[in-house]
Design a protein around this motif. Structure first.
Motif, PDB file in Angstrom:
ATOM      1  N   UNK A 173      84.021  17.901 -20.287  1.00 34.17           N
ATOM      2  CA  UNK A 173      84.131  18.190 -18.861  1.00 34.17           C
ATOM      3  C   UNK A 173      82.812  17.890 -18.167  1.00 34.17           C
ATOM      4  N   UNK A 174      82.893  17.647 -16.864  1.00 36.90           N
ATOM      5  CA  UNK A 174      81.692  17.295 -16.108  1.00 36.90           C
ATOM      6  C   UNK A 174      81.823  17.733 -14.656  1.00 36.90           C
ATOM      7  N   UNK A 175      80.742  18.301 -14.133  1.00 34.20           N
ATOM      8  CA  UNK A 175      80.602  18.532 -12.698  1.00 34.20           C
ATOM      9  C   UNK A 175      79.869  17.334 -12.128  1.00 34.20           C
ATOM     10  N   UNK A 176      80.387  16.754 -11.053  1.00 31.59           N
ATOM     11  CA  UNK A 176      79.707  15.659 -10.383  1.00 31.59           C
ATOM     12  C   UNK A 176      79.253  16.126  -9.009  1.00 31.59           C
ATOM     13  N   UNK A 198      85.126  17.862 -12.053  1.00 33.74           N
ATOM     14  CA  UNK A 198      85.055  18.668 -10.834  1.00 33.74           C
ATOM     15  C   UNK A 198      83.988  18.064  -9.939  1.00 33.74           C
ATOM     16  N   UNK A 199      84.360  17.694  -8.715  1.00 30.65           N
ATOM     17  CA  UNK A 199      83.427  17.075  -7.774  1.00 30.65           C
ATOM     18  C   UNK A 199      83.015  18.105  -6.721  1.00 30.65           C
ATOM     19  N   UNK A 226      94.190  14.182 -11.396  1.00 25.84           N
ATOM     20  CA  UNK A 226      93.663  15.362 -12.082  1.00 25.84           C
ATOM     21  C   UNK A 226      92.240  15.756 -11.748  1.00 25.84           C
ATOM     22  N   UNK A 227      91.608  15.073 -10.797  1.00 37.77           N
ATOM     23  CA  UNK A 227      90.240  15.422 -10.406  1.00 37.77           C
ATOM     24  C   UNK A 227      90.260  16.590  -9.434  1.00 37.77           C
ATOM     25  N   UNK A 228      89.383  17.566  -9.648  1.00 40.33           N
ATOM     26  CA  UNK A 228      89.256  18.715  -8.750  1.00 40.33           C
ATOM     27  C   UNK A 228      88.154  18.449  -7.733  1.00 40.33           C
ATOM     28  N   UNK A 255      80.776  32.226   0.821  1.00 39.01           N
ATOM     29  CA  UNK A 255      81.305  32.872  -0.376  1.00 39.01           C
ATOM     30  C   UNK A 255      80.822  32.090  -1.594  1.00 39.01           C
ATOM     31  N   UNK A 256      80.325  32.796  -2.592  1.00 42.31           N
ATOM     32  CA  UNK A 256      79.780  32.144  -3.773  1.00 42.31           C
ATOM     33  C   UNK A 256      80.657  32.385  -4.996  1.00 42.31           C
ATOM     34  N   UNK A 257      80.678  31.375  -5.867  1.00 40.97           N
ATOM     35  CA  UNK A 257      81.351  31.519  -7.160  1.00 40.97           C
ATOM     36  C   UNK A 257      80.733  30.524  -8.141  1.00 40.97           C
ATOM     37  N   UNK A 258      81.101  30.655  -9.396  1.00 38.58           N
ATOM     38  CA  UNK A 258      80.566  29.764 -10.427  1.00 38.58           C
ATOM     39  C   UNK A 258      81.630  28.784 -10.895  1.00 38.58           C
ATOM     40  N   UNK A 259      81.187  27.559 -11.153  1.00 41.14           N
ATOM     41  CA  UNK A 259      82.037  26.591 -11.852  1.00 41.14           C
ATOM     42  C   UNK A 259      81.274  26.155 -13.101  1.00 41.14           C
ATOM     43  N   UNK A 260      82.008  25.897 -14.155  1.00 42.13           N
ATOM     44  CA  UNK A 260      81.364  25.556 -15.416  1.00 42.13           C
ATOM     45  C   UNK A 260      81.902  24.242 -15.965  1.00 42.13           C
ATOM     46  N   UNK A 261      81.070  23.547 -16.698  1.00 40.97           N
ATOM     47  CA  UNK A 261      81.465  22.297 -17.348  1.00 40.97           C
ATOM     48  C   UNK A 261      80.496  22.009 -18.479  1.00 40.97           C
TER      49      UNK A 261
END
Length: 317
Positions: A173-176, A198-199, A226-228, A255-261
């Motif tokens: 997985x990758x965050x871009x 995840x972009x 399938x790209x978020x 609003x803050x949250x975490x995304x992981x990859x």
């Protein structure tokens, strides 16, 4: 008797340096071309060539998943492995790199020099322990990835176009960060090669400089693949977590949250390579957007020109 060592010295051995040097040499001028490390510049080594090779591999992978659309079927399960895809990409780079060795330029009378030049004045540069003089210079040093000052980013193993193609295997997985041309090319390609993407983009839509109607169609297609997309979202903090990357993001409502990859690719823009040459000593003006030139690509020093990414306004061919 020649007043200077060279008629033209091109600083940078990418597309701009290649064309400038060959043209001048073809006109009978004495020419040198200077490069820090590898000939070919960003395009050959870390940009156009490896990215298009990766895109080609992704296109083939996508087609294998849609064989029935073409009236084709497999007799058994079709399991694709991407284990060797980055070796293929590097092989494509090597093939292009090997097609323009230093010897090929020297054969047509261009001296190829390696090192980090610094201007002494508008006609002289130092290169290591040597001083080289030239009637004219062409600065074609290109651009490099802009790394934003996001808290914690420097402490995690982030990727950019500088090291993405050095990966031995693709992450799960990758965050871009960034939804411009580079980010979208890599998002699409890597997604088709099985990487969960995840972009994160600060603007309200992807490809902000392109036609809005066409971008809407593109975004819908990429999302269907399938790209978020997390648009209108700011990256606040990066940290290592569970062997991967945790990115704290903030939306328009704060609003803050975490995304992981498993990894993170920084593709938020480019910066011109103007540092380290002592341009001030040559009288060459520049801004954070690049070297200042007129319509003839002449800088504020009348015998020094500049072209390509280091000038802009468009970067990264």
């Amino acid at each position: 008797m020649r007043k200077y060592d060279y008629d033209l010295v091109a600083i940078g051995a990418g597309a701009g340096g290649f064309v400038s040097s060959k043209l001048a040499a073809g006109l009978g001028k004495k020419v040198a071309m200077i490069e820090k490390t590898k000939l070919g510049g960003e395009c050959t080594n870390r940009g156009c060539v490896p990215s298009k090779a990766l895109i080609k591999a992704a296109a083939v992978a996508r087609q294998t998943k849609h064989l029935r659309d073409y009236g084709l079927e497999t007799t058994g399960d079709l399991n694709l492995s991407t284990r060797n895809v980055m070796n293929y990409v590097r092989g494509a780079v090597k093939k292009v790199y090997d097609s323009h060795p230093a010897a090929a330029f020297e054969k047509i009378g261009i001296d190829v020099l390696f090192g980090e030049p610094k201007f002494i004045d508008s006609n002289h540069i130092s290169l290591g322990d040597k001083v080289i003089s030239s009637d004219r210079f062409m600065i074609a040093t290109g651009s490099s990835a802009f790394i934003p000052p996001i808290e914690g980013l420097a402490s995690v193993p982030y990727l950019s176009n500088e090291n993405l193609f050095d990966l031995e295997t693709l992450p799960a997985s990758m965050i871009i960060l960034g939804a411009g041309p580079i980010g979208m090319e890599m998002a699409s390609a890597l997604n088709h090669l099985g990487v969960r993407i995840t972009v994160v983009e600060m603007s309200e839509r992807i490809m902000i400089r392109e036609d809005e109607e066409l971008v809407k169609l593109l975004a819908e297609k990429l999302a269907a693949d399938g790209i978020t997309f997390l648009t209108g979202t700011k990256a606040v903090r990066a940290a290592g977590k569970d062997g991967g990357i945790s990115l704290t993001i903030e939306d328009r409502q704060q609003q803050r949250r975490e995304v992981q990859a498993g990894s993170i690719l920084v593709a938020v823009g480019r910066k011109p390579n103007v540092e380290g040459m002592d341009l001030e000593k040559a009288g060459v003006a520049y801004t954070p957007k690049g070297i200042t030139t007129d319509h003839y690509l002449r800088t504020t020093a009348s015998n020094i020109f500049a072209c390509g990414d280091v000038v802009g306004p468009y970067q990264f061919s």
